[in-house]
Structures are given as structure tokens and as C-alpha cells.
Design a protein around this motif. Structure first.
Motif, PDB file in Angstrom:
ATOM      1  N   ASP A   5       0.854  -1.185   0.000  1.00 15.65           N
ATOM      2  CA  ASP A   5       0.000   0.000   0.000  1.00 15.65           C
ATOM      3  C   ASP A   5       0.893   1.240   0.000  1.00 15.65           C
ATOM      4  O   ASP A   5       1.635   1.484   0.955  1.00 15.65           O
ATOM      5  N   PRO A   6       0.845   2.036  -1.074  1.00 12.80           N
ATOM      6  CA  PRO A   6       1.721   3.220  -1.137  1.00 12.80           C
ATOM      7  C   PRO A   6       1.456   4.241  -0.042  1.00 12.80           C
ATOM      8  O   PRO A   6       2.280   5.118   0.201  1.00 12.80           O
ATOM      9  N   TYR A   8       1.693   3.825   2.979  1.00 13.56           N
ATOM     10  CA  TYR A   8       2.638   3.646   4.067  1.00 13.56           C
ATOM     11  C   TYR A   8       3.978   4.329   3.797  1.00 13.56           C
ATOM     12  O   TYR A   8       4.810   4.438   4.692  1.00 13.56           O
ATOM     13  N   GLY A   9       4.206   4.748   2.574  1.00 17.25           N
ATOM     14  CA  GLY A   9       5.477   5.367   2.221  1.00 17.25           C
ATOM     15  C   GLY A   9       5.349   6.867   2.032  1.00 17.25           C
ATOM     16  O   GLY A   9       4.312   7.478   2.329  1.00 17.25           O
ATOM     17  N   TRP A  10       6.426   7.467   1.506  1.00 15.78           N
ATOM     18  CA  TRP A  10       6.512   8.923   1.377  1.00 15.78           C
ATOM     19  C   TRP A  10       6.651   9.376  -0.071  1.00 15.78           C
ATOM     20  O   TRP A  10       6.935  10.543  -0.329  1.00 15.78           O
ATOM     21  N   HIS A  11       6.471   8.443  -1.031  1.00 13.64           N
ATOM     22  CA  HIS A  11       6.446   8.757  -2.466  1.00 13.64           C
ATOM     23  C   HIS A  11       7.759   9.352  -2.962  1.00 13.64           C
ATOM     24  O   HIS A  11       7.780  10.225  -3.838  1.00 13.64           O
ATOM     25  N   GLY A  12       8.855   8.866  -2.391  1.00 10.00           N
ATOM     26  CA  GLY A  12      10.158   9.373  -2.796  1.00 10.00           C
ATOM     27  C   GLY A  12      10.463   9.179  -4.264  1.00 10.00           C
ATOM     28  O   GLY A  12      11.179   9.997  -4.865  1.00 10.00           O
ATOM     29  N   ASP A  13       9.907   8.128  -4.891  1.00  5.50           N
ATOM     30  CA  ASP A  13      10.160   7.889  -6.307  1.00  5.50           C
ATOM     31  C   ASP A  13       9.563   8.977  -7.191  1.00  5.50           C
ATOM     32  O   ASP A  13       9.985   9.157  -8.336  1.00  5.50           O
ATOM     33  N   GLU A 194       5.436   5.751  18.399  1.00  6.73           N
ATOM     34  CA  GLU A 194       4.364   5.128  17.632  1.00  6.73           C
ATOM     35  C   GLU A 194       4.393   5.655  16.197  1.00  6.73           C
ATOM     36  O   GLU A 194       4.334   6.873  15.979  1.00  6.73           O
ATOM     37  N   PRO A 195       4.479   4.779  15.195  1.00  9.99           N
ATOM     38  CA  PRO A 195       4.572   5.240  13.811  1.00  9.99           C
ATOM     39  C   PRO A 195       3.333   6.012  13.360  1.00  9.99           C
ATOM     40  O   PRO A 195       2.199   5.655  13.704  1.00  9.99           O
ATOM     41  N   LYS A 196       3.580   7.054  12.592  1.00 11.72           N
ATOM     42  CA  LYS A 196       2.509   7.835  11.976  1.00 11.72           C
ATOM     43  C   LYS A 196       2.766   7.896  10.468  1.00 11.72           C
ATOM     44  O   LYS A 196       3.909   7.802  10.007  1.00 11.72           O
ATOM     45  N   TYR A 197       1.681   8.100   9.726  1.00 11.36           N
ATOM     46  CA  TYR A 197       1.769   8.085   8.270  1.00 11.36           C
ATOM     47  C   TYR A 197       1.171   9.368   7.717  1.00 11.36           C
ATOM     48  O   TYR A 197       0.610  10.176   8.462  1.00 11.36           O
ATOM     49  N   LEU A 198       1.307   9.540   6.410  1.00 13.78           N
ATOM     50  CA  LEU A 198       0.815  10.775   5.806  1.00 13.78           C
ATOM     51  C   LEU A 198      -0.668  10.981   6.085  1.00 13.78           C
ATOM     52  O   LEU A 198      -1.112  12.108   6.292  1.00 13.78           O
ATOM     53  N   VAL A 199      -1.445   9.905   6.124  1.00 14.97           N
ATOM     54  CA  VAL A 199      -2.878  10.052   6.415  1.00 14.97           C
ATOM     55  C   VAL A 199      -3.092  10.623   7.817  1.00 14.97           C
ATOM     56  O   VAL A 199      -4.058  11.358   8.053  1.00 14.97           O
TER      57      VAL A 199
END
Length: 279
Positions: A5-6, A8-13, A194-199
Motif C-alpha cells: 500500500d503506497p 505507508y510510504g513517502w512517495h520518494g520515487d 508510535e509510527p505515523k503516516y501521511l494520512v
């Protein structure tokens, strides 16, 4: 699966890395090393200002990477933590660092519970057991990452900070970043791992950019940080802080657009400048 699931990432590509590095003036090695991490953070925090002007001008704050690149890189504007942090995360991800989003509760010595509205990053390097706190969106540094070690005290060009690990109200592990002010130490913010994501950042961003209880919806605010001084404009109050001194003066509203351009590097178009300068 999370790794499919993208979100979870930061779209570095999708990042225009050349444009970003040109924006911050970084010319070092593009490899996931401690030296590159230090150089990137120093370049970012001293090049891209902190500001909330789009909110004051009545516009939304999108956090998608194309919008962040357009505003902070192409148009050479600034932003606040929810804009700086995802952009920097994309840069680090693209270069090859391990990047985890976190959220912090800004206290600034208030001594009371505040919401988790500040975005920071937990960063790791390939083949290296060390963990780094990267905070590029606070507006006043740190100039470089801080290794996440209990009691770690750093001095970046006279700007002193200290990390401490403790227990929260429910017994959870809580880290506190302290900063040395001209008149003594204060706690800057508190965070868990605790991990956080862009959402999650989108939710926090909605609050700080729209709530009547958010200071960012009440008045214009800008910060420009250098190794020598921190410049802060809070409505019509200009504060210049150095590691050992602070100066405060009031400015005229009509002078705000010129001050933003000359001191903070924030150049507005004629219509926006007129709106900010209006009494």
C-alpha cells in the motif's frame, strides 16, 4: 500487506530530487550516510522558512507531494511542520534512509497536556544501529539530526538541545526534546515512537489549518532560522533570538510584506501582499 500500500510510504520515487537539492543548496553526496543526513537537515532548515500565510490568506494546505514540491521548491515559499516533514521524508526515502513519521506534543515549557500536532521523523541508516530524530518543520532547527539516546545533549553552533526518555501518564515511553533559551532550559516537545503516516498528518493538518483554537488560524506567523540567529514574526512582533540573547520590536502592518521578503525570503504577489498589509 502494508508494504503493498503506497500510503505507508513517502512517495520518494515521485520526487524531483535535483530541484529539491537546488532549492536547499545541498551539493554533497547522495548516499544514506550520517554526513549526508546532517548536511541535508542543515540545508533544509536554513533555506526553507516556516510560515502559515496561506491559511491567513484563506487557502487550504494540501499535503500531496506535487503540491509540496510546487510550493516549497518551485515557488520557494515556506510552510509549517505538516508541509516540511513529508517533503523531507520523501527526500530521505529517495536517497535510501529508513523513515518513520512521528507526532509530538509541543509544550514550550507550558507544563500542561497539549495535542500531538507537530510532525517529526525517526530516521535510520542501512547497516547502522543508530536512530536519529529529524525535526525540520519546527522553524527553529535543530540544525542537524539528534541521535535518539537518553540524555544526549548537543550543541549546534551554540544552539543547545537535550533528549530525555521518560514515562508518560499511562506508563508509555515518552521522549522529550529540551532546548536552551537565553534564560535557561525549557521543554520544546514530547513524543512517542508510535509510527505515523501521511494520512495521520492530513488529520493533524486539518486541525491546525482550520480550527479556531489553532494559533495558525489567528494571525500571520513566520520564522527564518540560520546558524547565527532565529527570526520570528508573530503578527506584528519581530523577535530575533541568538544563542545568548533576544531582541523584540514591533513592526507596522504596512511593512509586513517587505519584511517577509527581506528577512524571511518569502516573496508574495501584489494581491497577497496588499491583503496582509491591510489594516
Amino acid at each position: 500487506m502494508p508494504d503493498a500500500d503506497p500510503s505507508y510510504g513517502w512517495h520518494g520515487d515521485d520526487l524531483d530530487l535535483d530541484a529539491y537539492l537546488g532549492r536547499v543548496g545541498f551539493t554533497g553526496e547522495r548516499a544514506p550516510t550520517p554526513e549526508t543526513l546532517r548536511g541535508l537537515q542543515r540545508a533544509h532548515v536554513t533555506s526553507v522558512p516556516f510560515e502559515n500565510l496561506e491559511i491567513i490568506l484563506g487557502r487550504p494546505i494540501p499535503l500531496d507531494l506535487p503540491s509540496l514540491q510546487d510550493k516549497l521548491v518551485r515557488r520557494r515559499r515556506g510552510g509549517y511542520c505538516y508541509e516540511h516533514t513529508p517533503l523531507f521524508a520523501a527526500v530521505l526515502e529517495r536517497i535510501g534512509y529508513g523513515v518513520t513519521g512521528l507526532q509530538a506534543r509541543v509544550s514550550m515549557g507550558a507544563g500542561k497536556l497539549r495535542p500531538a500536532t507537530h510532525a517529526v521523523l525517526r530516521v535510520t541508516l542501512p547497516g547502522d544501529d543508530r536512530v536519529w530524530l529529524c525535526d525540520v518543520g519546527f522553524g527553529s532547527g535543530p540544525l542537524e539530526p539528534i541521535e535518539l539516546v537518553d540524555g544526549n545533549e548537543v550543541d549546534f553552533d551554540g544552539w543547545r538541545l537535550r533528549l530525555e526518555r521518560g514515562a508518560g501518564y499511562s506508563g508509555e515511553e515518552v521522549w522529550t526534546l529540551h532546548q536552551r533559551e537565553p534564560d535557561g532550559w525549557i521543554d520544546r516537545h514530547h513524543f512517542t515512537l508510535e509510527p505515523k503516516y501521511l494520512v495521520d498528518y492530513v488529520v493533524g493538518n486539518h486541525y491546525v489549518s482550520t480550527s479556531a483554537r489553532s494559533p495558525f488560524t489567528a494571525r500571520p506567523y513566520a520564522q527564518k532560522f540560520t546558524a547565527e540567529a532565529l527570526y520570528q514574526l508573530d503578527d506584528l512582533t519581530l523577535t530575533v533570538t541568538r544563542p545568548d540573547a533576544r531582541e523584540v520590536r514591533e513592526v507596522r502592518r504596512a511593512d509586513v510584506p517587505a519584511l517577509l521578503a527581506e528577512t524571511f525570503g518569502i516573496v508574495l504577489d501584489e494581491a497577497d501582499a496588499a491583503k496582509l498589509a491591510a489594516e
